[in-house]
Motif scaffolding. Sequence first.
Motif, PDB file in Angstrom:
ATOM      1  N   ILE A 200      -1.518   5.267   6.036  1.00  0.00           N
ATOM      2  CA  ILE A 200      -1.256   5.858   4.734  1.00  0.00           C
ATOM      3  C   ILE A 200      -0.525   7.389   4.692  1.00  0.00           C
ATOM      4  O   ILE A 200       0.265   7.380   3.908  1.00  0.00           O
ATOM      5  N   LYS A 201      -0.876   8.093   5.897  1.00  0.00           N
ATOM      6  CA  LYS A 201      -0.164   9.107   5.895  1.00  0.00           C
ATOM      7  C   LYS A 201       1.274   9.136   6.068  1.00  0.00           C
ATOM      8  O   LYS A 201       1.881   9.759   5.344  1.00  0.00           O
ATOM      9  N   VAL A 202       1.764   8.208   7.109  1.00  0.00           N
ATOM     10  CA  VAL A 202       3.242   8.003   7.374  1.00  0.00           C
ATOM     11  C   VAL A 202       3.979   7.456   5.894  1.00  0.00           C
ATOM     12  O   VAL A 202       5.005   7.783   5.676  1.00  0.00           O
ATOM     13  N   ALA A 203       2.987   6.647   5.524  1.00  0.00           N
ATOM     14  CA  ALA A 203       3.768   5.658   4.240  1.00  0.00           C
ATOM     15  C   ALA A 203       3.886   6.734   3.111  1.00  0.00           C
ATOM     16  O   ALA A 203       4.978   6.906   2.433  1.00  0.00           O
ATOM     17  N   LEU A 204       2.937   7.907   2.884  1.00  0.00           N
ATOM     18  CA  LEU A 204       2.931   8.567   1.810  1.00  0.00           C
ATOM     19  C   LEU A 204       4.141   9.721   2.246  1.00  0.00           C
ATOM     20  O   LEU A 204       4.778  10.116   1.274  1.00  0.00           O
ATOM     21  N   PHE A 210       6.002   0.998   2.176  1.00  0.00           N
ATOM     22  CA  PHE A 210       5.049   0.718   3.015  1.00  0.00           C
ATOM     23  C   PHE A 210       3.712   1.045   2.372  1.00  0.00           C
ATOM     24  O   PHE A 210       2.669   0.380   2.328  1.00  0.00           O
ATOM     25  N   PHE A 211       3.632   2.143   1.485  1.00  0.00           N
ATOM     26  CA  PHE A 211       2.536   2.492   0.666  1.00  0.00           C
ATOM     27  C   PHE A 211       2.192   1.391  -0.301  1.00  0.00           C
ATOM     28  O   PHE A 211       0.827   1.103  -0.457  1.00  0.00           O
ATOM     29  N   GLU A 212       3.169   0.801  -0.640  1.00  0.00           N
ATOM     30  CA  GLU A 212       2.876  -0.208  -1.801  1.00  0.00           C
ATOM     31  C   GLU A 212       2.322  -1.440  -0.956  1.00  0.00           C
ATOM     32  O   GLU A 212       1.433  -2.082  -1.674  1.00  0.00           O
ATOM     33  N   TRP A 213       2.951  -1.660   0.083  1.00  0.00           N
ATOM     34  CA  TRP A 213       2.163  -2.895   0.720  1.00  0.00           C
ATOM     35  C   TRP A 213       0.803  -2.634   1.282  1.00  0.00           C
ATOM     36  O   TRP A 213      -0.137  -3.555   1.228  1.00  0.00           O
ATOM     37  N   ILE A 214       0.615  -1.361   1.748  1.00  0.00           N
ATOM     38  CA  ILE A 214      -0.931  -1.015   1.873  1.00  0.00           C
ATOM     39  C   ILE A 214      -1.862  -1.189   0.762  1.00  0.00           C
ATOM     40  O   ILE A 214      -2.858  -1.708   0.928  1.00  0.00           O
ATOM     41  N   ARG A 256       6.346  20.198  11.342  1.00  0.00           N
ATOM     42  CA  ARG A 256       5.153  19.253  11.898  1.00  0.00           C
ATOM     43  C   ARG A 256       4.759  18.078  10.857  1.00  0.00           C
ATOM     44  O   ARG A 256       3.788  18.099  10.411  1.00  0.00           O
ATOM     45  N   PRO A 257       5.854  17.525  10.262  1.00  0.00           N
ATOM     46  CA  PRO A 257       5.718  16.658   9.387  1.00  0.00           C
ATOM     47  C   PRO A 257       4.593  15.683   9.481  1.00  0.00           C
ATOM     48  O   PRO A 257       3.769  15.402   8.372  1.00  0.00           O
ATOM     49  N   LEU A 258       4.101  15.000  10.849  1.00  0.00           N
ATOM     50  CA  LEU A 258       3.213  13.979  10.875  1.00  0.00           C
ATOM     51  C   LEU A 258       1.704  14.733  10.834  1.00  0.00           C
ATOM     52  O   LEU A 258       0.635  14.139  10.958  1.00  0.00           O
ATOM     53  N   ASP A 259       1.796  16.186  10.520  1.00  0.00           N
ATOM     54  CA  ASP A 259       0.512  16.733  10.189  1.00  0.00           C
ATOM     55  C   ASP A 259      -0.127  16.650   8.884  1.00  0.00           C
ATOM     56  O   ASP A 259      -1.030  17.458   8.701  1.00  0.00           O
ATOM     57  N   PHE A 260       0.772  15.832   8.134  1.00  0.00           N
ATOM     58  CA  PHE A 260       0.182  15.833   6.721  1.00  0.00           C
ATOM     59  C   PHE A 260      -1.450  15.518   6.573  1.00  0.00           C
ATOM     60  O   PHE A 260      -1.731  14.580   7.219  1.00  0.00           O
ATOM     61  N   LEU A 348       3.274  16.599  -0.962  1.00  0.00           N
ATOM     62  CA  LEU A 348       3.886  15.393  -1.416  1.00  0.00           C
ATOM     63  C   LEU A 348       4.858  15.813  -2.799  1.00  0.00           C
ATOM     64  O   LEU A 348       4.107  16.449  -3.400  1.00  0.00           O
ATOM     65  N   SER A 349       6.025  15.379  -2.710  1.00  0.00           N
ATOM     66  CA  SER A 349       6.814  15.512  -3.906  1.00  0.00           C
ATOM     67  C   SER A 349       7.037  14.477  -4.935  1.00  0.00           C
ATOM     68  O   SER A 349       7.140  14.472  -6.070  1.00  0.00           O
TER      69      SER A 349
END
Lengths: 383, 383
Positions: A200-204, A210-214, A256-260, A348-349
């Motif tokens: 969910i994190k990387v999708a968002l 990918f978000f819509e697939w999840i 550190r974007p993956l730290d969302f 998130l924007s």
Amino acid sequence: MKRIIEQKFAVPYTYPVIFSENIFNVGDQTLADLLDNGKGGKAFFVIDSGVSDSHPELISQVKAYATAHQEKFKLCAEPLIVPGGEASKNDPQYYEKVVEATHLYGIDRHSYIVAIGGGAVLDMVGFAAAVSHRGIRLVRIPTTVLSQNDSAVGVKNGINFFGKKNYLGTFAPPFAVLNDFNFLKTLDDRDWRSGISEAIKVALIKDLDFFEWIEKNATALASREMEPMQELIVKCAQMHLDHIAGKDPFEMGSSRPLDFGHWAAHKMEHLSKYEIRHGEAVAMGIALDSTYSFLKGMLTEGELNRIISMISELGFNLYHEVLSGEMLLKGLEEFREHLGGELTIMLLSKLGKGQEVHEMDQSLVLEAVEKLKVFQSDRLIAN
Amino acid sequence: MKRIIEQKFAVPYTYPVIFSENIFNVGDQTLADLLDNGKGGKAFFVIDSGVSDSHPELISQVKAYATAHQEKFKLCAEPLIVPGGEASKNDPQYYEKVVEATHLYGIDRHSYIVAIGGGAVLDMVGFAAAVSHRGIRLVRIPTTVLSQNDSAVGVKNGINFFGKKNYLGTFAPPFAVLNDFNFLKTLDDRDWRSGISEAIKVALIKDLDFFEWIEKNATALASREMEPMQELIVKCAQMHLDHIAGKDPFEMGSSRPLDFGHWAAHKMEHLSKYEIRHGEAVAMGIALDSTYSFLKGMLTEGELNRIISMISELGFNLYHEVLSGEMLLKGLEEFREHLGGELTIMLLSKLGKGQEVHEMDQSLVLEAVEKLKVFQSDRLIAN
């Protein structure tokens, strides 16, 4: 006299991330080929007790596999069993045991340590492997959704120290990552679910599709269907790998974007004494930072609701009592320190698009927590 | 289903190696500029007791320097003094003290640890810096000939463990290396001389001109003339840096050309309980492997004699009683293990040209030791 020599070089890394099944069937060559260093590689196995408990046949399988492939590699000792979960990272004795094994069994830089388990065990073993002889080859065999799609494909290792997560560790790419989907079948529901939060994190932050697939597959994922889960894992791992290869693999900058979703997650895990699992904490952390993004006017209410519904539908909680205001704000300060002075938080924007900010409005953080409390009680009523 | 993702990336590194003098004069900007991270960098100093004993004014100089440059960086604690030499690597408490300091003083990935001392102290502090928060910026200020021309400009760190040299460590390039030639003035004769052996080493395996330059300047170097020593250090450091940048900076293959003379040296240091210093052991190791190369028919007697004369003229011993046959052969076996199964030893095919071999004739090794014994008694008679 003053002279300056500018030293400059790049260190190339390459490793395969393999997705497979039944890797310990004696007929399967994959692992044996990885451990074949051309002169009868020595291999030492470290196994997560959670995995060997769920798979009582695993140790004898490993031994039979080694016997069948002895022209390619040899076990240099009995497999070492270590506790699963954060226990393996909290108590340094397990790290020390692995280091000691490298000494006792003469495991050198051209030998292999094979770690089978969840992300915590792989982190701990990876640290021991990285510092013994300045780096022994590490084959990671991750057994959870979380480790297969996220931590085990990456370049970090570590143990907890001074009560701080991953205080000691290094950046050290593995020799190979070998995922066996069979291990997922015996996960309890919490661990099955936990790993989904990193997807969910990387999708968002990166990928609306990918978000819509999840979103579309949330029910199937929640009811433990294997096919969408495999697809989710491969996609998420690929995104993670691309991100690492993209720039700054060893995080020398402060982005550190993956730290969302992670600043609050780290604090919650610690405050709950690791009763809350990493993926569960990340799900709440994502809910929190998404809610904050909405309160900050960056996300619409419709977008926020889609996120909250998806997290909820996957079976995650949205709130836990450790999300108390004061301790949480302390977590923000610790994260700033961890980053090295300047706070950088990914928000998130819109769906599929992250945006970094360098300060957080404390009263809005507290307001977001209150909103999560409401979301959670709605969730409980709905179920 | 079986899928493979090949992960591939390179990690770029760059760092300056600076040669200077009087770096703690408040008017000198070099160090302050290095420690300026744009937001008031935090710096923690660790100092070799050998250096602070010879330079009792150093600690107050460091403090005065920090006060004068407080807009660029701040000391976050009193400097930590640790024993010089292998003691700092043999007892893990010093490593632990540095790690603990990072915790106590909130030293993060964008702060600095500044280590002032000989190679052993820099190795130990480097290891602590490398694993805390997965890597804190390390500024090395080497104070000996050996560390200025060799170890401190490189990418390794480590501590001794299980009685084995550098058993625990990582590859971690420094943030910067700042050499101050002034520190050389207070070295005792043994330390002044010791570092020259690494220069002889690189000259012998790579550069006949440099070998002949050392030959010509041997008397001046032995009588502590500063100008040729500075020239030797810069040249040797440059060759070392070029070698690292050339290929395989983190030694993933098994070729280790810079280990010429080192397999025996490591063993001798350990057997003498570090009474023999690293550079002294390397000088004898070079003498041994050169003699072996001669006995093997790879070097002429004239070439060997030039090497032995130069080492002798610089004031090094050529033989020590720890060079007993049996223990030495055990050292060969340990080196093989350390390399990962296949033995690779650098020998000489002529002056200025190394050649790797993969086996050593044990009886010739013992014969070479006997020859060293004779060289040494000739040397004692000559002096």
